[in-house]
Design a protein around this motif. Structure first.
Motif, PDB file in Angstrom:
ATOM      1  N   ARG A 136      -6.044 -14.379   0.627  1.00 39.84           N
ATOM      2  CA  ARG A 136      -7.302 -13.769   1.050  1.00 39.84           C
ATOM      3  C   ARG A 136      -7.967 -13.045  -0.120  1.00 39.84           C
ATOM      4  NH1 ARG A 136      -5.457 -11.400   5.140  1.00 39.84           N
ATOM      5  NH2 ARG A 136      -5.200  -9.293   4.336  1.00 39.84           N
ATOM      6  N   LEU A 137      -7.152 -12.366  -0.935  1.00 40.98           N
ATOM      7  CA  LEU A 137      -7.678 -11.681  -2.124  1.00 40.98           C
ATOM      8  C   LEU A 137      -8.341 -12.669  -3.070  1.00 40.98           C
ATOM      9  CD1 LEU A 137      -7.838  -9.353  -4.262  1.00 40.98           C
ATOM     10  CD2 LEU A 137      -5.525 -10.005  -4.931  1.00 40.98           C
ATOM     11  N   ALA A 196      -2.762  -6.290  -2.218  1.00 42.61           N
ATOM     12  CA  ALA A 196      -2.328  -7.577  -1.655  1.00 42.61           C
ATOM     13  C   ALA A 196      -0.844  -7.793  -1.884  1.00 42.61           C
ATOM     14  CB  ALA A 196      -3.116  -8.720  -2.283  1.00 42.61           C
ATOM     15  N   ARG A 197      -0.127  -8.094  -0.812  1.00 41.68           N
ATOM     16  CA  ARG A 197       1.251  -8.560  -0.915  1.00 41.68           C
ATOM     17  C   ARG A 197       1.227 -10.067  -1.138  1.00 41.68           C
ATOM     18  NH1 ARG A 197       4.674  -4.764   2.204  1.00 41.68           N
ATOM     19  NH2 ARG A 197       3.343  -3.274   3.292  1.00 41.68           N
ATOM     20  N   TYR A 230     -11.671 -13.762  -1.818  1.00 39.89           N
ATOM     21  CA  TYR A 230     -12.661 -12.696  -1.981  1.00 39.89           C
ATOM     22  C   TYR A 230     -13.175 -12.672  -3.425  1.00 39.89           C
ATOM     23  CZ  TYR A 230     -14.678  -7.983  -1.855  1.00 39.89           C
ATOM     24  OH  TYR A 230     -15.526  -6.907  -1.945  1.00 39.89           O
ATOM     25  N   GLU A 258      -0.240 -14.565   2.523  1.00 37.34           N
ATOM     26  CA  GLU A 258      -1.589 -14.696   3.055  1.00 37.34           C
ATOM     27  C   GLU A 258      -2.522 -13.630   2.510  1.00 37.34           C
ATOM     28  OE1 GLU A 258      -4.847 -16.113   4.625  1.00 37.34           O
ATOM     29  OE2 GLU A 258      -2.908 -17.142   4.635  1.00 37.34           O
ATOM     30  N   GLU A 259      -2.017 -12.394   2.316  1.00 35.26           N
ATOM     31  CA  GLU A 259      -2.868 -11.337   1.757  1.00 35.26           C
ATOM     32  C   GLU A 259      -3.348 -11.721   0.362  1.00 35.26           C
ATOM     33  OE1 GLU A 259      -1.209  -7.448   1.827  1.00 35.26           O
ATOM     34  OE2 GLU A 259      -0.676  -7.524   3.940  1.00 35.26           O
ATOM     35  N   GLU A 260      -2.473 -12.314  -0.421  1.00 35.48           N
ATOM     36  CA  GLU A 260      -2.845 -12.723  -1.767  1.00 35.48           C
ATOM     37  C   GLU A 260      -3.872 -13.845  -1.733  1.00 35.48           C
ATOM     38  OE1 GLU A 260      -0.652 -13.898  -5.972  1.00 35.48           O
ATOM     39  OE2 GLU A 260       0.401 -14.191  -4.081  1.00 35.48           O
ATOM     40  N   ASP A 297       0.813  -1.213   0.000  1.00 34.92           N
ATOM     41  CA  ASP A 297       0.000   0.000   0.000  1.00 34.92           C
ATOM     42  C   ASP A 297       0.847   1.264   0.000  1.00 34.92           C
ATOM     43  OD1 ASP A 297       0.943  -0.374   2.542  1.00 34.92           O
ATOM     44  OD2 ASP A 297      -0.999  -0.275   3.534  1.00 34.92           O
TER      45      ASP A 297
END
Length: 346
Positions: free
Chosen positions: A123-124, A115-116, A127, A119-121, A83
């Protein structure tokens, strides 16, 4: 005259779909179809429902409307970047403005997804797979994120800003001719008489970085010049500074630098000034993008214009076409030509 019923508090309750149907003299199903797009509804019934909606002040329930239309009226802008970079790089600011401007004309909500890797990716991807949005615009994607593969497998309407590494034959994308842009920037320095031309290339896991580097290499080879002065940056000013220091250490006699982004070129200008190298007298510099940075540098930066706003708007058009005709991803590509913008640094 019929009035909407009142609740026990004495204030008028919100009118219901049944009341709209009764006022219009049509069935509840017909009223619902008329409100949610007008499919299979006669012109007279549609007019009666519209009049009833206006008279009663009826507002559709978004959740109920979504069940009928299977639409969320929202579109995601997916940026697989940290971000802090997204909110500091003019490239992303111009992209966001272009996308939001187009969606506003259709009264669609923009959802920004960052998204990094990791885990962020994951989660993306969960979604996106849950269909919380009607479609996605993807920008600044990398070799390993494989977003094009995932979106094509989901049959989710999508459009990419920049050529995806994989599944380019399965999804829509817009791009600029980065190979031609890299050539144009390098040809300018060759024509100027520079003979020791270096490049600060973009990341090796992004199509734009690879293509702009290849444009530089092709021009250097055609001019009979060595193409060994390459350092990679990350499209940031700090990355440009680090690469420029390495290049100066390797080749103190360099007389030209082609940078794959304006931010990296701005970093190089700072390093050259610290080293006492005059621009453009000692070293000529060319950047890439032309989105607000070149006018602020000293000297002002010659650059290759990347039509970011136009590409973002075209990506939204390609996406909305897929959403409107209820198709999944389609392999449509639109390529914009780059153009050289001459200023003081070269």
């Amino acid at each position: 005259m019929n009035r909407p019923p009142s609740d026990s508090s004495g204030q008028g309750a919100a009118p219901t779909l049944d009341e709209v149907a009764a006022r219009a003299g049509v069935s509840r199903a017909t009223a619902s179809r008329a409100i949610n797009g007008g499919n299979r509804v006669s012109p007279s019934a549609l007019a009666a429902v519209e009049a009833a909606v206006s008279e009663l002040g009826y507002t559709p329930n978004p959740a109920a409307r979504s069940l009928v239309t299977r639409r969320t009226d929202s579109v995601a802008l997916v940026v697989p970047e940290p971000d802090e970079r997204v909110f500091s790089d003019p490239f992303f600011v111009h992209t966001l403005r272009g996308v939001n401007r187009m969606l506003a004309t259709r009264d669609l909500q923009l959802v920004l997804l960052l998204a990094r890797p990791g885990e962020e990716e994951r989660r993306l991807l969960r979604y996106l797979g849950s269909r919380h949005i009607d479609g996605a615009i993807v920008v600044s994607h990398h070799r390993n994120d494989r977003l094009a593969d995932h979106l094509a497998a989901l049959s989710l309407p999508c459009a990419f800003v920049g050529r995806p590494w994989t599944s380019a034959d399965k999804v829509a994308y817009v791009d600029t001719d980065n190979l031609a842009g890299g050539r144009a920037a390098t040809e300018l320095l060759v024509e100027r008489g520079c003979h020791r031309i270096a490049t600060i290339a973009g990341p090796g896991d992004m199509a734009a970085g690879i293509d702009r580097l290849e444009g530089w290499r092709a021009t250097m080879r055609a001019a009979g010049l060595p193409d060994d002065l390459v350092e990679h940056g990350d499209f940031t000013e700090v990355g440009g500074e680090a690469a420029a220091r390495l290049l100066l250490a390797r080749a103190p006699d360099l007389d030209g630098i082609v940078a794959a982004s304006d931010l990296m070129a701005a970093g190089a200008l700072r390093v050259l000034a610290e080293a006492g190298r005059r621009v453009p007298d000692d070293v000529a510099v060319v950047g890439y993008d032309d989105v607000g940075v070149p006018e602020r540098t000293t000297p002002t930066l010659t650059t290759v214009r990347n039509p970011i706003g136009e590409m973002a708007e075209q990506a939204v058009r390609l996406l909305l076409e897929q959403i409107d005709d209820q198709r999944g991803p389609r392999p449509i590509r639109v390529i914009f030509p780059p153009s050289l913008v001459r200023r003081d640094s070269a």
